[in-house]
Design an enzyme around this catalytic site. Structure first.
Site, PDB file in Angstrom:
ATOM      1  N   GLU A 140     -16.295 -24.156 -16.702  1.00 36.71           N
ATOM      2  CA  GLU A 140     -15.145 -24.868 -16.131  1.00 36.71           C
ATOM      3  C   GLU A 140     -13.990 -24.776 -17.112  1.00 36.71           C
ATOM      4  OE1 GLU A 140     -14.597 -27.098 -13.495  1.00 36.71           O
ATOM      5  OE2 GLU A 140     -16.480 -26.649 -12.456  1.00 36.71           O
TER       6      GLU A 140
HETATM    7 ZN   LIG Z   1     -15.419 -24.540  -8.808  1.00 37.07          ZN
END
Ligand SMILES: [Zn+2]
Length: 454
Positions: free
Chosen positions: A413
């Site tokens: 992320e």
């Molecule tokens: Zn995602």
């Protein structure tokens, strides 16, 4: 309070404290509110628009695969002020293929809107280019599975451009505060890499055209006529691990997957019902010695290792995702022994050490590159999320060990929420360039880990 109770409470707080953003979903989305209702409220409160976010590129800056993308780690790129459009993602891929004599491939299943997904194979430096066997590829990198997470495909392709450029010029790479030597570049090139730069071409094209913060693909098969949100499947909930969550998971343990088409985390009608996920699974199946898989997402600032279903344990091999004796017990974190939910997902201890080391190296390098915090943690520590891509390579090894070797899966992320935008997944130009540096360091670390630990 006894130490164990304190640790348990701490774990509970860590696991359930509502963060501003949890891996690809906003806090409000995690509560089941759709992004339009959230958006309207945010707009009313803050006068938000998507103005000030990085625009989408117009035309084709790579001129039909004849102009190379220029990476931020090797040179000073002039064109990082717009995001690559769908045409440019393919064009940039083709220019890398042409320049470095790579193997371009198309995956077999066309999307709902008839797009063809594609990828590249980058053989390890020791292997003669196109003659490399599938068994020599041990790393799979992919981007663009969630449409609105802008910049993912750009970061992946620009990193590949950096890596091959540095190899060819015998130089190192610099990503902000992190420097890699020429020897480290050569080391990173000692592993064979397969790249899927755009897993959700329909969703990304739609998001670019509408600025609607779109996450899913564009499959209309389950959609209701007057509900635009019921279009599309969340591709990162469509993979087989624990997909049948009402059966596999303990009741009430996960809101991060849904069987309702109007939900943002709609799982689809069957595991691998979508051509995009079939193509990812197909690509993995082409790689008999796949060892490392990384799926690029934004914008929670985390490097997540598996499993994404429940906490890990390394003692009881039979306590695992394919053992139906544990159906209905998974996902309770911490386990509620009074209700009989005592379950931990088996992770081979040696593989666990390798995976957590790699994840820590990635998070540390990203922090050093851009100066922003990145955390390495287990995916299920955020929230149990059945149907995720990064659990698939481990799940298929459990399901059919005669056919598939174990491969460690990660969800990276990158970035942080853009609080000034309607869609927090759309970065500013400055954020995009910072994301580019951080992800460059992250990709280097995963390749170096693969080279060291394979
Ligand atoms: Zn995602």
């Amino acid at each position: 309070m006894k130490a164990t109770a304190a640790i348990s409470l701490l774990w509970q707080l860590l696991a359930f404290e509502p963060a501003a953003v949890s891996a690809c979903l906003t806090a409000a989305e995690m509560r089941g509110e759709n992004h339009i209702s959230v958006l309207h409220r945010r707009q009313r409160m803050h006068n938000l628009t998507n103005e000030g976010t990085i625009p989408i590129g117009v035309g084709d800056r790579f001129q039909q695969g004849t102009v190379l993308p220029v990476g931020i780690g090797s040179q000073a790129p002039a064109n990082l002020t717009t995001v690559y459009n769908v045409v440019e993602i393919e064009s940039a891929t083709r220019s890398l293929v042409r320049e470095y004599n790579l193997q371009y491939f198309e995956t077999p299943f066309k999307t709902y809107e008839n797009a063809t997904m594609f990828g590249i194979k980058i053989p390890c430096a020791a292997t003669a280019s196109k003659a490399a066997s599938n068994a020599s590829y041990t790393v799979l990198l992919e981007a663009g599975i969630h449409a609105r997470e802008r910049g993912g495909p750009d970061h992946l392709l620009n990193f590949i451009s950096d890596l091959l450029w540095a190899e060819g010029h015998g130089t190192g790479l610099i990503y902000g505060g992190v420097e890699y030597t020429a020897a480290e570049v050569q080391k990173a090139r000692s592993v064979g890499v397969v790249v899927l730069p755009l897993v959700n071409p329909d969703g990304v094209a739609y998001d670019h055209a509408t600025n609607s913060c779109w996450r899913k693909n564009r499959n209309r098969a389950s959609a209701s006529p007057n509900d635009t949100f019921s279009i599309g499947v969340d591709l990162n909930r469509n993979f087989p691990p624990a997909w049948d969550y009402r059966k596999t998971m303990a009741p009430g343990t996960t809101d991060a997957i849904s069987d309702k088409p109007s939900e943002i985390v709609y799982r689809g009608t069957a595991p691998l019902s979508e051509p995009e996920t079939q193509n990812v699974a197909w690509t993995m199946d082409q790689m008999p010695d796949l060892k490392w898989f990384l799926d690029l997402h934004s914008m929670a600032g985390m490097m997540l290792y598996g499993w994404g279903i429940d906490t890990n344990q390394g003692k009881d091999k039979s306590m695992n995702l394919v053992n139906q004796a544990y159906d209905g017990k998974r996902g309770a974190i911490p386990d509620n022994r009074g209700r009989g939910f005592v379950y931990g997902e088996y992770y081979d201890p040696e593989e666990y050490v390798a995976a957590t080391l790699a994840a820590t190296n990635v998070a540390d390098a990203m922090l050093a590159a851009g100066g922003r915090n990145y955390f390495a943690q287990q995916s299920a520590g955020l929230y149990p999320a059945p149907g995720g891509s990064s659990d698939h390579p481990m799940f298929r090894a459990l399901s059919d060990p005669a056919k598939h070797k174990w491969a460690n899966g990660f969800t990276l992320e990158f970035g942080q929420p853009n609080e000034k935008a309607e869609c927090q997944f759309y970065p500013t130009v400055e954020m995009h360039q910072l994301n580019m540096m951080e992800t460059g360091a992250a990709f280097m670390e995963i390749l170096l880990s693969a080279a060291k630990l394979s």
